[in-house]
Design a protein around this motif. Structure first.
Motif, PDB file in Angstrom:
ATOM      1  N   GLU A  12       0.858  -1.185   0.000  1.00 22.53           N
ATOM      2  CA  GLU A  12       0.000   0.000   0.000  1.00 22.53           C
ATOM      3  C   GLU A  12       0.891   1.230   0.000  1.00 22.53           C
ATOM      4  OE1 GLU A  12      -2.571  -0.202   3.408  1.00 22.53           O
ATOM      5  OE2 GLU A  12      -3.054  -2.296   3.018  1.00 22.53           O
ATOM      6  N   ASP A  14       1.266   5.734  -1.679  1.00 23.58           N
ATOM      7  CA  ASP A  14       0.648   6.882  -2.331  1.00 23.58           C
ATOM      8  C   ASP A  14       1.272   7.076  -3.721  1.00 23.58           C
ATOM      9  OD1 ASP A  14       3.117   8.184  -2.005  1.00 23.58           O
ATOM     10  OD2 ASP A  14       2.346   9.751  -0.694  1.00 23.58           O
ATOM     11  N   ASP A  15       0.884   8.152  -4.414  1.00 21.23           N
ATOM     12  CA  ASP A  15       1.373   8.415  -5.779  1.00 21.23           C
ATOM     13  C   ASP A  15       2.900   8.477  -5.855  1.00 21.23           C
ATOM     14  OD1 ASP A  15      -1.339   8.815  -6.101  1.00 21.23           O
ATOM     15  OD2 ASP A  15      -1.145  10.738  -7.098  1.00 21.23           O
ATOM     16  N   LEU A  18       4.456   5.125  -5.258  1.00 25.44           N
ATOM     17  CA  LEU A  18       4.201   4.231  -6.395  1.00 25.44           C
ATOM     18  C   LEU A  18       5.252   4.426  -7.481  1.00 25.44           C
ATOM     19  CD1 LEU A  18       2.439   2.146  -7.852  1.00 25.44           C
ATOM     20  CD2 LEU A  18       1.080   4.074  -8.731  1.00 25.44           C
ATOM     21  N   THR A  39      -0.918  -4.179 -10.853  1.00 28.43           N
ATOM     22  CA  THR A  39      -1.681  -3.099 -10.224  1.00 28.43           C
ATOM     23  C   THR A  39      -3.100  -3.134 -10.790  1.00 28.43           C
ATOM     24  OG1 THR A  39      -1.004  -1.537 -11.927  1.00 28.43           O
ATOM     25  CG2 THR A  39       0.330  -1.588  -9.926  1.00 28.43           C
ATOM     26  N   HIS A  43      -6.857   3.344 -10.995  1.00 27.04           N
ATOM     27  CA  HIS A  43      -6.696   3.743  -9.596  1.00 27.04           C
ATOM     28  C   HIS A  43      -8.035   4.225  -9.037  1.00 27.04           C
ATOM     29  CE1 HIS A  43      -5.491   6.797  -6.459  1.00 27.04           C
ATOM     30  NE2 HIS A  43      -5.051   5.652  -5.991  1.00 27.04           N
ATOM     31  N   TRP A  46      -7.615   7.125  -2.982  1.00 28.56           N
ATOM     32  CA  TRP A  46      -6.305   7.690  -2.646  1.00 28.56           C
ATOM     33  C   TRP A  46      -5.179   6.692  -2.459  1.00 28.56           C
ATOM     34  CZ3 TRP A  46     -10.861   8.114  -0.119  1.00 28.56           C
ATOM     35  CH2 TRP A  46     -11.024   7.347   1.023  1.00 28.56           C
ATOM     36  N   THR A  47      -5.428   5.489  -1.977  1.00 31.89           N
ATOM     37  CA  THR A  47      -4.351   4.523  -1.744  1.00 31.89           C
ATOM     38  C   THR A  47      -4.088   3.727  -3.015  1.00 31.89           C
ATOM     39  OG1 THR A  47      -5.044   4.306   0.564  1.00 31.89           O
ATOM     40  CG2 THR A  47      -3.573   2.606  -0.299  1.00 31.89           C
ATOM     41  N   HIS A  48      -2.811   3.581  -3.343  1.00 32.96           N
ATOM     42  CA  HIS A  48      -2.403   2.716  -4.458  1.00 32.96           C
ATOM     43  C   HIS A  48      -2.044   1.355  -3.886  1.00 32.96           C
ATOM     44  CE1 HIS A  48      -2.108   5.603  -7.794  1.00 32.96           C
ATOM     45  NE2 HIS A  48      -1.848   6.473  -6.836  1.00 32.96           N
ATOM     46  N   TYR A  49      -2.411   0.306  -4.614  1.00 35.78           N
ATOM     47  CA  TYR A  49      -2.101  -1.058  -4.216  1.00 35.78           C
ATOM     48  C   TYR A  49      -1.307  -1.729  -5.327  1.00 35.78           C
ATOM     49  CZ  TYR A  49      -5.591  -0.345  -0.613  1.00 35.78           C
ATOM     50  OH  TYR A  49      -6.278   0.135   0.456  1.00 35.78           O
ATOM     51  N   LEU A  50      -0.243  -2.412  -4.937  1.00 36.12           N
ATOM     52  CA  LEU A  50       0.531  -3.239  -5.866  1.00 36.12           C
ATOM     53  C   LEU A  50       0.468  -4.661  -5.337  1.00 36.12           C
ATOM     54  CD1 LEU A  50       2.205  -0.367  -5.768  1.00 36.12           C
ATOM     55  CD2 LEU A  50       3.642  -1.670  -7.283  1.00 36.12           C
TER      56      LEU A  50
END
Length: 119
Positions: A12, A14-15, A18, A39, A43, A46-50
């Protein structure tokens, strides 16, 4: 044939994080196990997940944990670090839980709650 570890989990961020994570993944590109990273198509919020999922040869496990160790130390704009959770199931020794938090990778036996994943 070799011994394998089934690695699956997520990070987890942010931009800003990431972008840095994607640079680290690119720097470790191997045209094989690198294909386990993914991914979401788009998106959301607000949270990016990989995510990562692959059966990795035991001899290549350092390749993965070196990336995670490097990624774990990336701060966001507020100073928070990347966090995540992975399960790593070794064919012989069982399942480990890898927590990515506080800039480190913490490994501990997963216990019986994840046993259904190996039955």
């Amino acid at each position: 044939m070799g011994t394998y570890i089934s690695v699956r989990g997520w990070l987890e961020c942010d931009d800003k994080q990431l972008a840095a994570i994607q640079e680290i993944i690119s720097a470790h590109e191997d045209d094989h196990y690198s294909n386990g990273w993914s991914t979401p198509r788009r998106h959301i919020n607000w949270t990016h997940y990989l995510f990562y999922g692959a059966d990795v040869r035991e001899s290549a496990l350092d390749w993965f944990t070196d990336q995670i160790t490097e990624i774990a130390q990336i701060p966001d704009t507020d100073g928070y670090l990347v966090r995540g959770l992975f399960l790593a199931t070794h064919e012989v020794t069982g399942t480990m839980e890898w927590q990515i938090r506080n800039g480190q990778l913490f490994a501990s036996p997963a216990g019986t709650s994840y046993q259904y994943l190996t039955e």
